[in-house]
Design a protein around this motif. Structure first.
Motif, mmCIF file in Angstrom:
data_model
loop_
_atom_site.group_PDB
_atom_site.id
_atom_site.type_symbol
_atom_site.label_atom_id
_atom_site.label_comp_id
_atom_site.label_asym_id
_atom_site.label_seq_id
_atom_site.Cartn_x
_atom_site.Cartn_y
_atom_site.Cartn_z
ATOM 1 N N HIS A 96 -16.078 46.681 -27.225
ATOM 2 C CA HIS A 96 -14.844 46.624 -26.430
ATOM 3 C C HIS A 96 -14.370 48.033 -26.113
ATOM 4 O O HIS A 96 -14.843 48.993 -26.708
ATOM 5 C CB HIS A 96 -13.724 45.896 -27.198
ATOM 6 C CG HIS A 96 -14.145 44.556 -27.702
ATOM 7 N ND1 HIS A 96 -14.764 44.388 -28.908
ATOM 8 C CD2 HIS A 96 -14.046 43.313 -27.156
ATOM 9 C CE1 HIS A 96 -15.035 43.108 -29.083
ATOM 10 N NE2 HIS A 96 -14.618 42.432 -28.043
ATOM 11 N N GLU B 248 -11.528 44.295 -18.027
ATOM 12 C CA GLU B 248 -11.254 44.085 -19.459
ATOM 13 C C GLU B 248 -9.744 44.013 -19.661
ATOM 14 O O GLU B 248 -9.269 43.301 -20.545
ATOM 15 C CB GLU B 248 -11.873 45.203 -20.318
ATOM 16 C CG GLU B 248 -11.782 44.911 -21.820
ATOM 17 C CD GLU B 248 -12.512 45.912 -22.705
ATOM 18 O OE1 GLU B 248 -13.119 46.863 -22.167
ATOM 19 O OE2 GLU B 248 -12.463 45.743 -23.944
ATOM 20 N N HIS C 31 -8.633 40.043 -18.636
ATOM 21 C CA HIS C 31 -9.275 39.571 -19.870
ATOM 22 C C HIS C 31 -8.329 39.663 -21.071
ATOM 23 O O HIS C 31 -8.183 38.717 -21.834
ATOM 24 C CB HIS C 31 -10.577 40.354 -20.124
ATOM 25 C CG HIS C 31 -10.973 40.434 -21.569
ATOM 26 N ND1 HIS C 31 -10.557 41.458 -22.402
ATOM 27 C CD2 HIS C 31 -11.720 39.592 -22.352
ATOM 28 C CE1 HIS C 31 -11.042 41.244 -23.613
ATOM 29 N NE2 HIS C 31 -11.748 40.132 -23.629
ATOM 30 N N ASN C 32 -7.681 40.819 -21.246
ATOM 31 C CA ASN C 32 -6.787 40.971 -22.396
ATOM 32 C C ASN C 32 -5.602 40.014 -22.306
ATOM 33 O O ASN C 32 -5.149 39.459 -23.311
ATOM 34 C CB ASN C 32 -6.282 42.419 -22.494
ATOM 35 C CG ASN C 32 -7.353 43.359 -23.040
ATOM 36 O OD1 ASN C 32 -8.261 42.928 -23.768
ATOM 37 N ND2 ASN C 32 -7.253 44.629 -22.694
ATOM 38 N N HIS D 268 -6.439 36.523 -23.528
ATOM 39 C CA HIS D 268 -6.424 36.426 -25.004
ATOM 40 C C HIS D 268 -4.991 36.163 -25.490
ATOM 41 O O HIS D 268 -4.765 35.356 -26.392
ATOM 42 C CB HIS D 268 -6.978 37.704 -25.636
ATOM 43 C CG HIS D 268 -8.476 37.719 -25.751
ATOM 44 N ND1 HIS D 268 -9.146 37.110 -26.782
ATOM 45 C CD2 HIS D 268 -9.434 38.276 -24.969
ATOM 46 C CE1 HIS D 268 -10.467 37.285 -26.627
ATOM 47 N NE2 HIS D 268 -10.658 37.990 -25.533
ATOM 48 N N HIS E 9 -13.999 31.774 -21.784
ATOM 49 C CA HIS E 9 -13.311 32.976 -21.324
ATOM 50 C C HIS E 9 -14.337 34.075 -21.023
ATOM 51 O O HIS E 9 -14.323 34.685 -19.954
ATOM 52 C CB HIS E 9 -12.333 33.412 -22.423
ATOM 53 C CG HIS E 9 -11.574 34.656 -22.125
ATOM 54 N ND1 HIS E 9 -11.059 34.939 -20.879
ATOM 55 C CD2 HIS E 9 -11.222 35.714 -22.922
ATOM 56 C CE1 HIS E 9 -10.433 36.118 -20.922
ATOM 57 N NE2 HIS E 9 -10.532 36.602 -22.141
ATOM 58 N N HIS E 10 -15.258 34.290 -21.952
ATOM 59 C CA HIS E 10 -16.239 35.364 -21.748
ATOM 60 C C HIS E 10 -17.332 34.986 -20.761
ATOM 61 O O HIS E 10 -17.942 35.873 -20.149
ATOM 62 C CB HIS E 10 -16.775 35.891 -23.078
ATOM 63 C CG HIS E 10 -15.928 37.026 -23.558
ATOM 64 N ND1 HIS E 10 -16.095 38.310 -23.091
ATOM 65 C CD2 HIS E 10 -14.858 37.057 -24.369
ATOM 66 C CE1 HIS E 10 -15.172 39.089 -23.619
ATOM 67 N NE2 HIS E 10 -14.398 38.351 -24.405
ATOM 68 N N VAL F 242 -15.695 36.269 -17.697
ATOM 69 C CA VAL F 242 -15.808 37.733 -17.640
ATOM 70 C C VAL F 242 -17.210 38.107 -17.139
ATOM 71 O O VAL F 242 -17.374 38.933 -16.238
ATOM 72 C CB VAL F 242 -15.563 38.356 -19.038
ATOM 73 C CG1 VAL F 242 -15.951 39.829 -19.054
ATOM 74 C CG2 VAL F 242 -14.104 38.179 -19.457
#
Ligand SMILES: [Cu+2]
Length: 408
Positions: A118, A256, A274-275, A278, A316-317, A320
């Motif tokens: 990351h 990200e 992305h963050n 989360h 989620h990934h 991404v």
């Protein structure tokens, strides 16, 4: 007719490329797509491969949802020979190891904790390899399963995912009072396949607070849509903005989610894309007593190191990864669009990425107790560098909506 013309065009184009230089052929005939969820693809060695197809979660049939959940739960209860923990827990241990271990790289070590997955260039390639291996583990249980993706701009996707017929809904039992905004609920997930009562019990040694190293317990915890992460869906223009950045060193932190870049190129730091997701699932609280203000994660998805314990992590990934693939296909293909050097070890184009580095880096446990003993063993010849994963189709999969867009 349009499709036929397009296929012919692609065919002629690929023949031209083959005759000219016989490298980087990207022809792939979209034939043979059917129930088995595969596309046919001619790889760089001129062989035809069947690509596994990752679908939008909103397109899954009830049977596909059930198969995905069942395969995950099988990994959660299957303990490989010589391991103390399940296959699923081993995957969590790898993610934790990539974020919270001291790595001694032969000839590169400075003895500090390094983020190998990351906050730097390898974010995309490391997770591409990681979730592909997870998908392969699922396919060893049920060969028809592929990772669905969560398109965060799709208004329907949220309720499809957080439903008791799939990944379960919000947590319960904790009320958070936020001045001027109201009361918000979250806590341990208590219904659906990922409730503790239904067997989703996390290993407390692998569910850790990233700041203190203390255990966060054994239950999956969610605080869906609590302030400051309340807005859903993510505006399409935010994703398009990120995809329009031509420089990897801006595109990666933008997607990200450490920065946002406006039309004028002005960079604002923060928690985006992305963050943000989360936080949308796990919930975060703002601590205004620190300067700058800090965010404290409340639930499983908000604690990045252990976040694969929430099964939504994989969806989620996958998204991404889909967006990185789209960026690559859209004029940023190959090693010209990945940093060759200048990054910390593990992040450059030809650096080996732990844990697929043949023992090149030796993880040393910090305050994380038994983590080392919970990691799976890797074959010394199992080596992966960012350059090895730049073309997702070479890895054997593609994304359905993207194929639709480009092929039809
Ligand atoms: Cu991660």
């Amino acid at each position: 007719m349009k499709l036929l013309l397009k296929s012919v065009k692609i065919l002629i184009y690929s023949l031209l490329i083959v005759s000219a230089c016989a490298v980087t052929v990207f022809a792939h005939d979209r034939i043979g797509y059917g129930q088995d969820k595969h596309y046919r693809y001619e790889n760089l060695r001129g062989q035809y491969a069947q690509l596994a197809v990752r679908k939008n979660v909103t397109d899954l049939t009830p049977a596909e949802k059930a198969a995905f959940v069942k395969a995950i739960k099988t990994l959660k209860t299957t303990i490989p020979a010589g391991s103390k923990v399940s296959i699923y827990d081993q995957f969590v241990a790898i993610h934790l190891g990539a974020t919270r271990l001291i790595h001694n790289h032969k000839g590169h070590s400075d003895g500090s904790v390094q983020e190998l997955a990351h906050e730097n260039a390898a974010f995309f390639p490391w997770h591409r390899e990681y979730i592909r291996r997870f998908e392969q583990a699922l396919q060893a249980v049920n060969r028809t399963v592929t990772l669905p993706y969560w398109d965060w701009t799709d208004p329907k996707a949220f309720d499809v995912i957080f439903n008791d017929d799939f990944l379960g809904s919000n947590g319960q039992g904790v009320t958070i009072k936020i001045p001027n905004q109201g009361d918000f609920t979250g806590g341990a997930v208590q219904t659906g396949a990922f409730a503790a009562a239904n067997g989703w019990i996390m290993n407390p040694e692998l569910n850790l607070d990233p700041d203190t190293g203390t255990s966060l317990g054994t239950s999956l915890v969610r605080f869906l849509k609590i302030p400051p992460a309340t807005d859903y869906p993510v505006p399409k223009k935010d994703i398009e903005r990120a995809l329009s950045l031509n420089n990897y060193s801006l595109f990666r932190p933008a997607l990200e989610g450490f920065i946002s870049v406006d039309e004028q190129g002005k960079v604002t730091p923060g928690g985006f894309i992305h963050n943000y997701i989360h936080g949308l699932v796990g919930g975060a609280q703002i601590d205004a007593s620190t300067t700058p203000v800090t965010f404290k994660g409340l639930g499983t998805m908000s604690n990045i190191p252990s976040s694969p314990y929430d099964p939504v992590f994989w969806l989620h990934h996958a998204n991404v990864d889909r967006l990185w693939a789209e960026w690559q296909e859209n004029g940023h293909k190959g090693s010209d669009f990945y940093p060759a050097d200048g990054q910390p070890y593990g992040h450059n184009l030809k650096d080996l990425m732990w844990p697929w580095d043949g023992g090149m880096s030796t993880p040393k446990a910090t305050a994380l107790g038994n983590l080392l003993s919970l990691l799976p063993k890797f074959n010394p010849s199992d080596l992966v560098r960012p350059i090895d994963v730049l073309n997702h189709k070479e890895l054997g999969y593609t994304y359905e909506t993207w194929e639709r867009k480009t092929q039809r």
